[in-house]
Design a protein around this motif. Sequence first.
Motif, PDB file in Angstrom:
ATOM      1  N   UNK A 155       0.817  -1.207   0.000  1.00 18.34           N
ATOM      2  CA  UNK A 155       0.000   0.000   0.000  1.00 18.34           C
ATOM      3  C   UNK A 155       0.854   1.263   0.000  1.00 18.34           C
ATOM      4  N   UNK A 156       1.944   1.254   0.750  1.00 19.81           N
ATOM      5  CA  UNK A 156       2.798   2.439   0.814  1.00 19.81           C
ATOM      6  C   UNK A 156       3.449   2.717  -0.537  1.00 19.81           C
ATOM      7  N   UNK A 157       3.838   1.659  -1.252  1.00 13.44           N
ATOM      8  CA  UNK A 157       4.440   1.839  -2.570  1.00 13.44           C
ATOM      9  C   UNK A 157       3.424   2.389  -3.566  1.00 13.44           C
ATOM     10  N   UNK A 158       2.188   1.897  -3.499  1.00  8.67           N
ATOM     11  CA  UNK A 158       1.149   2.411  -4.398  1.00  8.67           C
ATOM     12  C   UNK A 158       0.879   3.890  -4.129  1.00  8.67           C
ATOM     13  N   UNK A 159       0.903   4.295  -2.865  1.00  7.06           N
ATOM     14  CA  UNK A 159       0.746   5.711  -2.538  1.00  7.06           C
ATOM     15  C   UNK A 159       1.910   6.535  -3.092  1.00  7.06           C
ATOM     16  N   UNK A 160       3.106   5.953  -3.037  1.00  6.18           N
ATOM     17  CA  UNK A 160       4.270   6.650  -3.571  1.00  6.18           C
ATOM     18  C   UNK A 160       4.138   6.851  -5.081  1.00  6.18           C
ATOM     19  N   UNK A 161       3.662   5.828  -5.794  1.00  8.33           N
ATOM     20  CA  UNK A 161       3.423   5.971  -7.233  1.00  8.33           C
ATOM     21  C   UNK A 161       2.433   7.096  -7.502  1.00  8.33           C
ATOM     22  N   UNK A 162       1.356   7.135  -6.727  1.00 11.27           N
ATOM     23  CA  UNK A 162       0.328   8.155  -6.952  1.00 11.27           C
ATOM     24  C   UNK A 162       0.879   9.555  -6.718  1.00 11.27           C
ATOM     25  N   UNK A 163       1.780   9.690  -5.741  1.00 11.73           N
ATOM     26  CA  UNK A 163       2.367  11.009  -5.463  1.00 11.73           C
ATOM     27  C   UNK A 163       3.341  11.428  -6.552  1.00 11.73           C
ATOM     28  N   UNK A 164       4.185  10.502  -6.990  1.00  8.85           N
ATOM     29  CA  UNK A 164       5.244  10.847  -7.935  1.00  8.85           C
ATOM     30  C   UNK A 164       4.760  10.896  -9.383  1.00  8.85           C
ATOM     31  N   UNK A 165       3.664  10.200  -9.678  1.00 14.38           N
ATOM     32  CA  UNK A 165       3.148  10.179 -11.053  1.00 14.38           C
ATOM     33  C   UNK A 165       1.651  10.500 -11.002  1.00 14.38           C
ATOM     34  N   UNK A 166       1.288  11.746 -10.736  1.00 10.89           N
ATOM     35  CA  UNK A 166      -0.123  12.120 -10.553  1.00 10.89           C
ATOM     36  C   UNK A 166      -0.993  11.836 -11.772  1.00 10.89           C
ATOM     37  N   UNK A 167      -0.404  11.778 -12.969  1.00 12.60           N
ATOM     38  CA  UNK A 167      -1.210  11.475 -14.158  1.00 12.60           C
ATOM     39  C   UNK A 167      -1.805  10.072 -14.092  1.00 12.60           C
TER      40      UNK A 167
END
Length: 262
Positions: A155-167
Amino acid sequence: GMPAAEEAIKNRYLADAGQRGQSQDWSVVPADVIAPYACGDVERALRLAAWQAPRLAAEGLEPVHAVERRLTRALINMELRGFPVDVERLHARQRELLAESIRLEEALEKRFGVAVNPNSPDELADVVAHQLGLPVLARTRPSDRHPYGQAQFDDETLLQYAREYPAEAETFWTIRKARRLHHVRTSFCEPYLEAHMDGRVHPNFRQCYARTGRTSCTEPNLQQVPPELTWERKAAAEDSRLRVVDTWVAPGAREFFVPSPG
């Protein structure tokens, strides 16, 4: 040095009868096979106790052993009494979670162009790299099977993806939801439905299993039961502050437990 040939015979009977997994029906094993197995369990425990007793005394551990014996009685009583669950609610939620999981996985298939299992790190790594063109942000420790570590999508990694790649935030938001639904359905709904007897689950408390010394619970697991949570998806506004763009009630499993009558 205590052989257990009767256990191997018992296991063969169970396997031949198709009894696998946690909820096995041992009544398929003939009495003349199951009796030596059961008696062997008791005999080995008594012989092991006789072997341990002088060692406990020599190391000054008899008081600790006395505490553990008292705990054993409490755990046995807990297992026998069981924990009441709402069977009707379990059935209803199982259907709801499965239907929502299918809907989310269809949305992911539409986004990626191929069907993808959101609970498979290898499949997620493939579509993230080749369909989205994004790097793998987290990996497990190297192993023989994965010399460079397996791609990790907790879950933490998925949140990191969402933050770094907002598109692609919507995509990772969908993956998060699909994984949560799968976890609640397969780790709680289905095991509780499979294990309950007359509306109660009777788990197995393992007193001396975990390396840390704490008591663990299996068949089914009644520890780390997730609560219902409200997830918020945030995005940067024009003034660079984060604003909530979506909320979702992440299902939990505590709702399945009910108090005993009275």
